[in-house]
Design an enzyme around this catalytic site. Structure first.
Site, PDB file in Angstrom:
ATOM      1  N   LYS A  34      12.143  -7.131   0.243  1.00  0.00           N
ATOM      2  CA  LYS A  34      13.185  -6.905  -0.600  1.00  0.00           C
ATOM      3  C   LYS A  34      13.525  -5.348  -0.559  1.00  0.00           C
ATOM      4  O   LYS A  34      14.667  -4.882  -1.008  1.00  0.00           O
ATOM      5  CB  LYS A  34      12.616  -7.065  -2.078  1.00  0.00           C
ATOM      6  CG  LYS A  34      12.130  -8.634  -2.078  1.00  0.00           C
ATOM      7  CD  LYS A  34      11.504  -8.710  -3.764  1.00  0.00           C
ATOM      8  CE  LYS A  34      10.866 -10.161  -3.807  1.00  0.00           C
ATOM      9  NZ  LYS A  34      10.202  -9.965  -4.891  1.00  0.00           N
ATOM     10  N   GLY A  35      12.658  -4.637  -0.076  1.00  0.00           N
ATOM     11  CA  GLY A  35      12.873  -3.252   0.110  1.00  0.00           C
ATOM     12  C   GLY A  35      13.801  -2.461   0.478  1.00  0.00           C
ATOM     13  O   GLY A  35      14.315  -1.739   0.007  1.00  0.00           O
ATOM     14  N   GLU A  87      15.315  -1.438   7.761  1.00  0.00           N
ATOM     15  CA  GLU A  87      14.163  -1.442   7.239  1.00  0.00           C
ATOM     16  C   GLU A  87      14.091  -0.378   6.192  1.00  0.00           C
ATOM     17  O   GLU A  87      14.829   0.780   6.677  1.00  0.00           O
ATOM     18  CB  GLU A  87      12.897  -1.289   8.294  1.00  0.00           C
ATOM     19  CG  GLU A  87      12.096  -2.603   8.379  1.00  0.00           C
ATOM     20  CD  GLU A  87      11.126  -2.891   7.123  1.00  0.00           C
ATOM     21  OE1 GLU A  87      11.710  -2.575   5.932  1.00  0.00           O
ATOM     22  OE2 GLU A  87      10.193  -3.447   7.418  1.00  0.00           O
ATOM     23  N   ASP A  88      13.289  -0.385   5.172  1.00  0.00           N
ATOM     24  CA  ASP A  88      13.169   0.783   4.181  1.00  0.00           C
ATOM     25  C   ASP A  88      12.312   1.629   4.962  1.00  0.00           C
ATOM     26  O   ASP A  88      12.638   2.957   4.862  1.00  0.00           O
ATOM     27  CB  ASP A  88      12.571   0.168   2.935  1.00  0.00           C
ATOM     28  CG  ASP A  88      11.407  -0.878   3.143  1.00  0.00           C
ATOM     29  OD1 ASP A  88      10.937  -1.031   4.105  1.00  0.00           O
ATOM     30  OD2 ASP A  88      11.084  -1.197   1.989  1.00  0.00           O
ATOM     31  N   ASP A  91       5.850   2.253   8.600  1.00  0.00           N
ATOM     32  CA  ASP A  91       4.601   2.889   8.476  1.00  0.00           C
ATOM     33  C   ASP A  91       3.920   2.656   9.559  1.00  0.00           C
ATOM     34  O   ASP A  91       3.913   3.344  10.557  1.00  0.00           O
ATOM     35  CB  ASP A  91       4.116   2.349   7.176  1.00  0.00           C
ATOM     36  CG  ASP A  91       2.576   2.837   6.642  1.00  0.00           C
ATOM     37  OD1 ASP A  91       2.512   4.086   7.009  1.00  0.00           O
ATOM     38  OD2 ASP A  91       2.038   2.293   5.877  1.00  0.00           O
ATOM     39  N   LYS A 119       7.478   6.984   8.446  1.00  0.00           N
ATOM     40  CA  LYS A 119       6.413   7.589   8.235  1.00  0.00           C
ATOM     41  C   LYS A 119       5.334   7.724   9.588  1.00  0.00           C
ATOM     42  O   LYS A 119       4.485   6.995   9.830  1.00  0.00           O
ATOM     43  CB  LYS A 119       5.317   6.637   7.302  1.00  0.00           C
ATOM     44  CG  LYS A 119       4.503   7.489   6.430  1.00  0.00           C
ATOM     45  CD  LYS A 119       3.584   6.553   5.575  1.00  0.00           C
ATOM     46  CE  LYS A 119       4.241   5.967   4.316  1.00  0.00           C
ATOM     47  NZ  LYS A 119       3.293   5.391   3.541  1.00  0.00           N
ATOM     48  N   PHE A 140       2.231   7.850  -0.108  1.00  0.00           N
ATOM     49  CA  PHE A 140       2.897   6.692  -0.508  1.00  0.00           C
ATOM     50  C   PHE A 140       4.250   7.053  -1.369  1.00  0.00           C
ATOM     51  O   PHE A 140       4.104   7.789  -2.152  1.00  0.00           O
ATOM     52  CB  PHE A 140       1.925   6.011  -1.389  1.00  0.00           C
ATOM     53  CG  PHE A 140       2.330   4.565  -1.575  1.00  0.00           C
ATOM     54  CD1 PHE A 140       2.183   3.762  -0.629  1.00  0.00           C
ATOM     55  CD2 PHE A 140       2.889   4.155  -2.884  1.00  0.00           C
ATOM     56  CE1 PHE A 140       2.630   2.204  -0.748  1.00  0.00           C
ATOM     57  CE2 PHE A 140       3.469   2.718  -3.062  1.00  0.00           C
ATOM     58  CZ  PHE A 140       3.188   1.936  -2.138  1.00  0.00           C
ATOM     59  N   ASP A 147       8.551  -0.452  -3.644  1.00  0.00           N
ATOM     60  CA  ASP A 147       8.024  -0.434  -4.793  1.00  0.00           C
ATOM     61  C   ASP A 147       6.476  -0.322  -5.009  1.00  0.00           C
ATOM     62  O   ASP A 147       5.775  -0.186  -3.614  1.00  0.00           O
ATOM     63  CB  ASP A 147       8.304  -1.763  -5.424  1.00  0.00           C
ATOM     64  CG  ASP A 147       7.350  -2.841  -4.466  1.00  0.00           C
ATOM     65  OD1 ASP A 147       7.444  -2.834  -3.233  1.00  0.00           O
ATOM     66  OD2 ASP A 147       6.673  -3.825  -5.046  1.00  0.00           O
ATOM     67  N   ARG A 153      11.236   0.121  -7.757  1.00  0.00           N
ATOM     68  CA  ARG A 153      12.112  -0.043  -6.617  1.00  0.00           C
ATOM     69  C   ARG A 153      13.554   0.223  -7.196  1.00  0.00           C
ATOM     70  O   ARG A 153      14.160   0.540  -6.068  1.00  0.00           O
ATOM     71  CB  ARG A 153      12.086  -1.845  -6.509  1.00  0.00           C
ATOM     72  CG  ARG A 153      12.464  -2.371  -5.108  1.00  0.00           C
ATOM     73  CD  ARG A 153      12.424  -3.684  -5.009  1.00  0.00           C
ATOM     74  NE  ARG A 153      11.353  -4.661  -5.257  1.00  0.00           N
ATOM     75  CZ  ARG A 153      10.577  -4.859  -4.026  1.00  0.00           C
ATOM     76  NH1 ARG A 153      10.855  -3.920  -2.980  1.00  0.00           N
ATOM     77  NH2 ARG A 153       9.541  -5.469  -4.073  1.00  0.00           N
TER      78      ARG A 153
HETATM   79  P1  IMP Z   1       3.822  -1.345   8.355  1.00  0.00           P
HETATM   80  O1  IMP Z   1       3.448  -2.531   8.864  1.00  0.00           O
HETATM   81  O2  IMP Z   1       2.772  -0.599   8.096  1.00  0.00           O
HETATM   82  O3  IMP Z   1       4.978  -0.494   9.174  1.00  0.00           O
HETATM   83  O4  IMP Z   1       4.453  -1.597   6.882  1.00  0.00           O
HETATM   84  C1  IMP Z   1       5.689  -1.506   6.540  1.00  0.00           C
HETATM   85  C2  IMP Z   1       6.066  -2.093   5.133  1.00  0.00           C
HETATM   86  O5  IMP Z   1       4.945  -1.623   4.185  1.00  0.00           O
HETATM   87  C3  IMP Z   1       7.337  -1.604   4.723  1.00  0.00           C
HETATM   88  O6  IMP Z   1       8.395  -2.414   4.984  1.00  0.00           O
HETATM   89  C4  IMP Z   1       6.723  -1.661   2.912  1.00  0.00           C
HETATM   90  O7  IMP Z   1       7.179  -2.506   2.475  1.00  0.00           O
HETATM   91  C5  IMP Z   1       5.631  -1.018   2.972  1.00  0.00           C
HETATM   92  N1  IMP Z   1       5.149   0.439   2.830  1.00  0.00           N
HETATM   93  C6  IMP Z   1       4.537   1.130   3.843  1.00  0.00           C
HETATM   94  N2  IMP Z   1       4.572   2.457   3.386  1.00  0.00           N
HETATM   95  C7  IMP Z   1       5.004   2.475   2.154  1.00  0.00           C
HETATM   96  C8  IMP Z   1       5.240   3.213   0.933  1.00  0.00           C
HETATM   97  O8  IMP Z   1       4.845   4.544   1.395  1.00  0.00           O
HETATM   98  N3  IMP Z   1       5.713   2.931  -0.172  1.00  0.00           N
HETATM   99  C9  IMP Z   1       6.236   1.684  -0.258  1.00  0.00           C
HETATM  100  N4  IMP Z   1       5.910   0.605   0.754  1.00  0.00           N
HETATM  101  C10 IMP Z   1       5.461   0.842   1.722  1.00  0.00           C
HETATM  102 MG    MG Z   2       9.519  -3.646   3.977  1.00  0.00          MG
END
Ligand code: IMP
Ligand code: MG
Length: 182
Positions: A34-35, A87-88, A91, A119, A140, A147, A153
């Site tokens: 949803k982000g 994508e929001d 990470d 990130k 974070f 969220d 959010r």
């Molecule tokens: P990844 O698989 O580690 O790249 O995770 C990505 C997902 O984790 C994002 O789409 C977010 O939903 C969540 N996420 C990663 N970092 C953050 C953060 O700093 N705040 C909130 N959600 C995050």
């Molecule tokens: Mg996400």
């Protein structure tokens, strides 16, 4: 606070201009629920092209595990189409790697990523992000779609939160970040 409403607007308009010039022949924007919803809503309003928009929802088995599955799939047939995944935040990159793999199997004409936040310091899976809004550090972040336990959010800014504090009290920053009625 990390990114103000004004800065977010500038970044989103820049990304919209980049997408508009790169995809004059059309594009399918696939947003990850949803982000990405706030970002997507502002992004498409700033485009000067007409996009097709669709949504994907995934569920992860555990933070950072990279084990995800699609719980709501897109309806559009993307074979031969130019596709941009919206994508929001990226990470570790594990979630996106999985989603990109799933979409790539359907034979899109091209497949790129447009991420509001990058990130990069935490990346495990190497990924090429063609369109990125802002780089954030190993922190974070909350707001503008992002969220913690469903909170924050709907803020129109991005703020840094302390994960230890949030785990203890998910509402820890609610009073500080949401302005009450004036
Ligand atoms: P990844 O698989 O580690 O790249 O995770 C990505 C997902 O984790 C994002 O789409 C977010 O939903 C969540 N996420 C990663 N970092 C953050 C953060 O700093 N705040 C909130 N959600 C995050
Ligand atoms: Mg996400």
């Amino acid at each position: 606070m990390l990114i103000t409403k004004e800065n977010l607007g500038d970044g989103v308009r820049r990304l919209a201009a980049e997408l508009s010039s790169a995809y004059q022949d059309g594009v399918v924007l696939v947003a990850v629920l949803k982000g990405s919803v706030l970002f997507l809503a502002d992004l498409i309003r700033a485009l000067t092209i007409v996009p097709e928009v669709d949504f994907l929802a995934i569920s992860s088995y555990g933070e950072g595990s990279g084990r995800v599955r699609i719980v709501k799939d897109i309806d559009v047939d993307i074979a031969g189409r130019h596709v941009v995944l919206v994508e929001d935040i990226v990470d570790t990159g594990l979630t996106l790697t999985y989603v990109l793999g799933e979409l790539a199997r359907r034979g899109p004409g091209s497949l790129e990523v447009c991420a509001l936040l990058d990130k990069a310091a935490r990346r495990i899976a190497p990924l090429a992000l063609r369109f990125t809004g802002f780089r954030v550090g190993d922190e974070f972040v909350l707001g503008y779609g992002l969220d913690y336990a469903g909170y924050y959010r709907n803020l129109d800014l991005v703020a840094v939160g302390d994960l230890g504090t949030l785990r203890e009290d998910p509402r820890a920053y609610v009073d500080g970040l949401y302005a009450g009625p004036s």
